[in-house]
Design an enzyme around this catalytic site. Structure first.
Site, short mmCIF file in Angstrom:
data_model
loop_
_atom_site.label_atom_id
_atom_site.label_comp_id
_atom_site.label_asym_id
_atom_site.label_seq_id
_atom_site.Cartn_x
_atom_site.Cartn_y
_atom_site.Cartn_z
N SER A 39 -34.85 25.13 109.16
CA SER A 39 -33.70 24.80 109.65
C SER A 39 -33.39 23.59 110.11
O SER A 39 -33.73 23.43 111.04
CB SER A 39 -33.23 26.29 110.37
OG SER A 39 -32.38 25.71 110.75
N LYS A 62 -37.54 28.23 111.89
CA LYS A 62 -36.90 28.97 110.82
C LYS A 62 -38.48 28.41 109.36
O LYS A 62 -38.74 27.54 109.43
CB LYS A 62 -36.35 28.68 110.02
CG LYS A 62 -34.44 28.96 110.54
CD LYS A 62 -34.82 30.78 110.04
CE LYS A 62 -33.62 31.01 109.83
NZ LYS A 62 -33.52 31.48 109.07
N ASN A 101 -18.69 17.11 60.91
CA ASN A 101 -18.96 18.64 60.99
C ASN A 101 -20.37 19.57 61.01
O ASN A 101 -20.87 19.91 61.75
CB ASN A 101 -17.50 19.52 60.71
CG ASN A 101 -16.51 19.15 60.98
OD1 ASN A 101 -16.45 18.70 62.26
ND2 ASN A 101 -15.16 19.71 60.16
N GLU A 156 -34.99 31.71 96.84
CA GLU A 156 -32.97 31.78 96.32
C GLU A 156 -32.51 31.46 95.55
O GLU A 156 -31.51 31.62 94.88
CB GLU A 156 -33.06 31.55 97.40
CG GLU A 156 -33.10 32.43 99.46
CD GLU A 156 -33.45 31.25 100.26
OE1 GLU A 156 -31.80 31.67 100.79
OE2 GLU A 156 -33.88 30.98 101.38
N1 ARG Z 1 -18.05 15.79 68.96
C1 ARG Z 1 -17.92 16.68 67.72
C2 ARG Z 1 -18.03 17.90 68.23
O1 ARG Z 1 -19.21 17.85 68.89
C3 ARG Z 1 -18.06 16.82 66.79
C4 ARG Z 1 -17.54 16.97 65.60
C5 ARG Z 1 -16.11 16.85 65.43
N2 ARG Z 1 -15.38 16.63 63.95
C6 ARG Z 1 -14.71 17.11 63.81
N3 ARG Z 1 -13.83 17.42 62.95
N4 ARG Z 1 -13.26 16.02 65.26
O2 ARG Z 1 -17.97 18.88 67.79
#
Ligand code: ARG
Length: 458
Positions: free
Chosen positions: A276, A282, A109, A289
């Site tokens: 085109s 063209k 995390n 675009e």
């Molecule tokens: N691949 C995960 C993401 O991008 C990493 C974190 C995963 N964390 C967990 N508690 N499973 O968020």
């Protein structure tokens, strides 16, 4: 990698694996994940988890897997769930228990946030430099057209004469704000997430300030829950991209219209045009675009990123993994589009004669009303009398620039002694106010932006 051994005792269902796996997307974090691991290993040595020799072996292995990554001889295994598990597997395969210690006190995390912030920091700097180049091209093109007359429109109807330089500089200033947005976003990205742990903060006494410095951040983040839960920085970067591309889309649309022969104001270099497959004559403005269309996906990505976090309970949830595809796409799209727009503009050939031909004298009606105001007529009355005169001339199949002296005198006795000289150039000159369309004013605008550009080089 047997990341969950002891608790999850079956391999994931194939479909679950396909849904869950982020490696194909987050593989681009690899250099950042290597950095994150390198600094973490140094800190783990400081708190006694690694010996100096072990930390060195981690660093050497990271160097060698990074080299393998850059040379392309680097293979993920089906079990590698994401970039973080991949790095840990490579370290552990090589170093056994030493590798198995790297995840001490750390969670994916805070690791993913750390990789993301480093990546965003680099990309914001890249975005700034691409915007800088584009603004500089705009100033150069505007400089050759400070006096080039252009039919200014509102509601896409003839409004007032302006200069092409003035028009182009309007984009320059809009992009300056996008540059400033990118610059401002850097301040919020410039905080190091590592050490936030899974939610509650690292359980070992790591020095987060030192970690931040070693990873190139100014300081650590302030709250571990916020650190691992939020993706507002990704949302902000996606917005900067969307704002930039939305700006470009409007000018691209204008340029598409202008390259229609009915307007004939601009011709795109062959490099930026297509033909085109069927119609031999063209010459299509595809570059513009596509620039126009790219704003749509950028706006979509902002929506994706906001909706993806909306209502997600604190703290981390796997929803957050979905941020990458959207923010990567916004950044990739913006960087490419900004360059194409700049190069295409640089090589475009504007046709001032044609632009002048399209001017219509009714666009001088405001000047006539203004001149009446200078004779003491209240503006609303001047507006009405001018409108009546324009209608009168239109019915007579004539216009403001070929009205006879008699016609003028009978409608506007105010100018009898001092005949009014209406003209496109005169109309420009009247607007020498700051920000106005007079060539002198446009030159000042170019100077303002050029000075700003030179103060904002990396
Ligand atoms: N691949 C995960 C993401 O991008 C990493 C974190 C995963 N964390 C967990 N508690 N499973 O968020």
């Amino acid at each position: 990698m047997t990341l969950y051994k002891g608790r999850i005792d079956a391999a994931p269902n194939e479909l679950m694996d396909a849904l869950n796996k982020s490696l194909p997307v987050d593989i681009r974090f690899f250099p950042y994940d290597v950095n994150t691991n390198r600094v973490w290993a140094t800190e783990l040595e400081r708190i006694g988890i690694f010996t100096e020799a072990e930390r060195k072996s981690i660093h050497q292995t990271l160097d060698s897997i990074l080299a393998r990554y850059h040379s392309g001889e680097f293979h993920a295994l089906p079990d590698d769930e994401d970039i973080h598990t991949l790095t840990e597997r490579l370290l552990t395969e090589q170093l056994g228990d030493t590798g198995a210690r790297i995840h001490t006190g750390r969670s994916r995390n805070d690791q993913v946030a750390c990789d993301l912030y480093q990546y965003l920091m680099d990309q914001l700097n890249m975005l700034k430099s691409h915007l800088h180049n584009l603004i500089s091209i705009i100033c150069d093109v505007a400089k050759t057209h400070t006096s080039t007359l252009l039919a200014g429109t509102t509601h896409l109807q003839p409004a007032q004469p302006i200069t092409l330089g003035h028009f182009l500089m309007s984009l320059g200033f809009a992009l300056q704000r996008d540059f400033q947005r990118a610059d401002d976003a850097i301040r919020r990205v410039d905080r190091c997430p590592l050490g936030a742990g899974a939610i509650a903060g690292c359980g070992f006494v790591v020095n987060r300030t030192k970690i931040a410095t070693e990873l190139g951040f100014s300081r650590p983040t302030d709250n571990s829950i916020d650190t691992i839960s939020d993706r507002d920085v990704a949302q902000e970067v996606a917005f900067v991209c969307a704002s930039t591309l939305t700006h470009l889309s409007r000018y691209a649309e204008q340029f598409v219209i202008w390259s229609n022969p009915a307007f004939g104001y601009v011709k795109w270099d062959a490099q930026w045009s297509t033909g085109s497959s069927m119609m031999p004559q063209k010459r299509n403005p595809d570059a513009m675009e596509l620039v126009r269309a790219k704003a749509a996906r950028a706006a979509g990505n902002v929506t994706t990123l906001l909706s993806m976090t909306k209502g997600v309970p604190l703290s981390y949830a796997k929803d957050l993994q979905e941020d990458k595809e959207a923010v990567f796409d916004s950044i990739d799209t913006a960087l490419l589009t900004i360059q194409v727009f700049g190069q295409a503009l640089k090589s475009a050939v504007f046709n001032p004669d044609q632009m002048k031909k399209v001017l219509t004298s009714d666009m001088l009606a405001t000047d006539l009303a203004d001149a009446l105001v200078e004779k003491g007529i209240p503006f609303r009355k001047a507006h009405e009398r001018t409108a009546q005169f324009v209608t009168f001339l239109e019915d007579a199949n004539r216009d403001l620039l070929n009205a006879t002296v008699d016609e003028m005198n009978s409608h506007f006795p105010e100018f009898k002694d001092n005949p009014l000289q209406l003209g496109y150039e005169a109309s420009l000159e009247r607007r020498s106010v700051i920000g106005g369309t007079a060539p002198s004013s446009v030159a000042s605008q170019i100077k303002i932006l050029k000075d700003w550009l030179s103060q904002n080089t990396e």
